[in-house]
Design an enzyme around this catalytic site. Sequence first.
Site, mmCIF file in Angstrom:
data_model
loop_
_atom_site.group_PDB
_atom_site.id
_atom_site.type_symbol
_atom_site.label_atom_id
_atom_site.label_comp_id
_atom_site.label_asym_id
_atom_site.label_seq_id
_atom_site.Cartn_x
_atom_site.Cartn_y
_atom_site.Cartn_z
ATOM 1 N N HIS A 91 45.890 -8.594 14.868
ATOM 2 C CA HIS A 91 47.499 -8.595 15.342
ATOM 3 C C HIS A 91 48.032 -6.934 15.318
ATOM 4 C CE1 HIS A 91 47.454 -12.331 12.674
ATOM 5 N NE2 HIS A 91 47.797 -12.740 13.771
ATOM 6 N N LYS A 125 52.286 -24.794 9.843
ATOM 7 C CA LYS A 125 51.273 -24.655 9.220
ATOM 8 C C LYS A 125 51.670 -24.453 7.691
ATOM 9 C CE LYS A 125 49.314 -22.158 13.013
ATOM 10 N NZ LYS A 125 49.138 -20.770 13.539
ATOM 11 N N ARG A 127 43.082 -14.329 23.003
ATOM 12 C CA ARG A 127 41.625 -14.169 22.462
ATOM 13 C C ARG A 127 40.540 -14.814 23.262
ATOM 14 N NH1 ARG A 127 42.930 -15.978 16.421
ATOM 15 N NH2 ARG A 127 44.553 -16.987 17.862
ATOM 16 N N SER A 173 43.462 -15.085 11.158
ATOM 17 C CA SER A 173 43.802 -15.274 9.976
ATOM 18 C C SER A 173 42.987 -16.218 9.051
ATOM 19 C CB SER A 173 45.456 -15.671 9.870
ATOM 20 O OG SER A 173 46.131 -14.488 10.615
HETATM 21 P P1 ADP Z 1 50.499 -18.452 15.270
HETATM 22 O O1 ADP Z 1 51.491 -17.741 16.212
HETATM 23 O O2 ADP Z 1 49.911 -19.422 16.477
HETATM 24 O O3 ADP Z 1 50.837 -18.913 13.902
HETATM 25 P P2 ADP Z 1 49.262 -15.951 14.698
HETATM 26 O O4 ADP Z 1 50.232 -15.600 13.584
HETATM 27 O O5 ADP Z 1 47.865 -15.710 13.878
HETATM 28 O O6 ADP Z 1 49.208 -17.539 15.004
HETATM 29 O O7 ADP Z 1 49.169 -15.127 15.810
HETATM 30 C C1 ADP Z 1 50.170 -14.527 16.557
HETATM 31 C C2 ADP Z 1 49.737 -13.778 17.740
HETATM 32 O O8 ADP Z 1 48.851 -13.074 17.568
HETATM 33 C C3 ADP Z 1 49.369 -15.062 18.927
HETATM 34 O O9 ADP Z 1 49.784 -14.702 19.856
HETATM 35 C C4 ADP Z 1 47.835 -14.745 18.638
HETATM 36 O O10 ADP Z 1 46.971 -15.270 19.870
HETATM 37 C C5 ADP Z 1 47.739 -13.305 18.387
HETATM 38 N N1 ADP Z 1 46.285 -12.976 17.638
HETATM 39 C C6 ADP Z 1 45.883 -13.577 16.615
HETATM 40 N N2 ADP Z 1 44.577 -12.832 16.302
HETATM 41 C C7 ADP Z 1 44.509 -11.966 17.319
HETATM 42 C C8 ADP Z 1 43.423 -11.210 17.471
HETATM 43 N N3 ADP Z 1 42.112 -11.174 16.858
HETATM 44 N N4 ADP Z 1 43.401 -10.569 18.597
HETATM 45 C C9 ADP Z 1 44.434 -10.477 19.394
HETATM 46 N N5 ADP Z 1 45.552 -11.354 19.005
HETATM 47 C C10 ADP Z 1 45.489 -11.993 18.178
#
Ligand code: ADP
Length: 161
Positions: free
Chosen positions: A17, A41, A90, A129
């Site tokens: 992130h 979630k 990703r 995460s």
């Molecule tokens: P969500 O929004 O689906 O609950 P997250 O909070 O984990 O999921 O992720 C927020 C954003 O960050 C999403 O666009 C996700 O694709 C991106 N993201 C998560 N992990 C990574 C990573 N390792 N590298 C790049 N982008 C990521």
Amino acid sequence: MGKVIYPGSFDPVTYGHLDIIKRSASMFEEVVVGVLSNSAKNPLFSLEERTEMIVEAVKDYDNVTVINFDGLLIDFMKKQDISVIVRGLRAVTDFEYELQIAQSNRKISKDTIDTVFLTTSIEYAYLSSSIVKEYARYGTDVSEFVPEYVAFKLKEKYKLM
Ligand code: ADP
């Protein structure tokens, strides 16, 4: 296209992130990290904890702010006068879901909102995460994946201190 929003659950924030935040911050005038409170979630960390961990991690960036929000992303964006969403991609597994959300956001906003995708840096391509939580729960060192403060909060959460 000065101000953009990077929305997510961030449960907890990872270097994946933070890589997207850092790259967005060098591309756009202002980046709002939007922490979702009503995630479907069941998050490990409370909204306040998730927000606080990001605030700590981005404190050196002048043009990044962290705000939590409730309800529909596009309603929040209207209030904040933002029309561009940043999301990270990703792998192909992210693609279908992200495409669906981006297209429906365009549709319901009557084409006033667009989504920009940044592809993940190779070193974080596998990182999520969920994986971090799984490792941390069993006491594995996660300092390669998350900032020190987040690793500490994970230990505390899983009562490994
Ligand atoms: P969500 O929004 O689906 O609950 P997250 O909070 O984990 O999921 O992720 C927020 C954003 O960050 C999403 O666009 C996700 O694709 C991106 N993201 C998560 N992990 C990574 C990573 N390792 N590298 C790049 N982008 C990521």
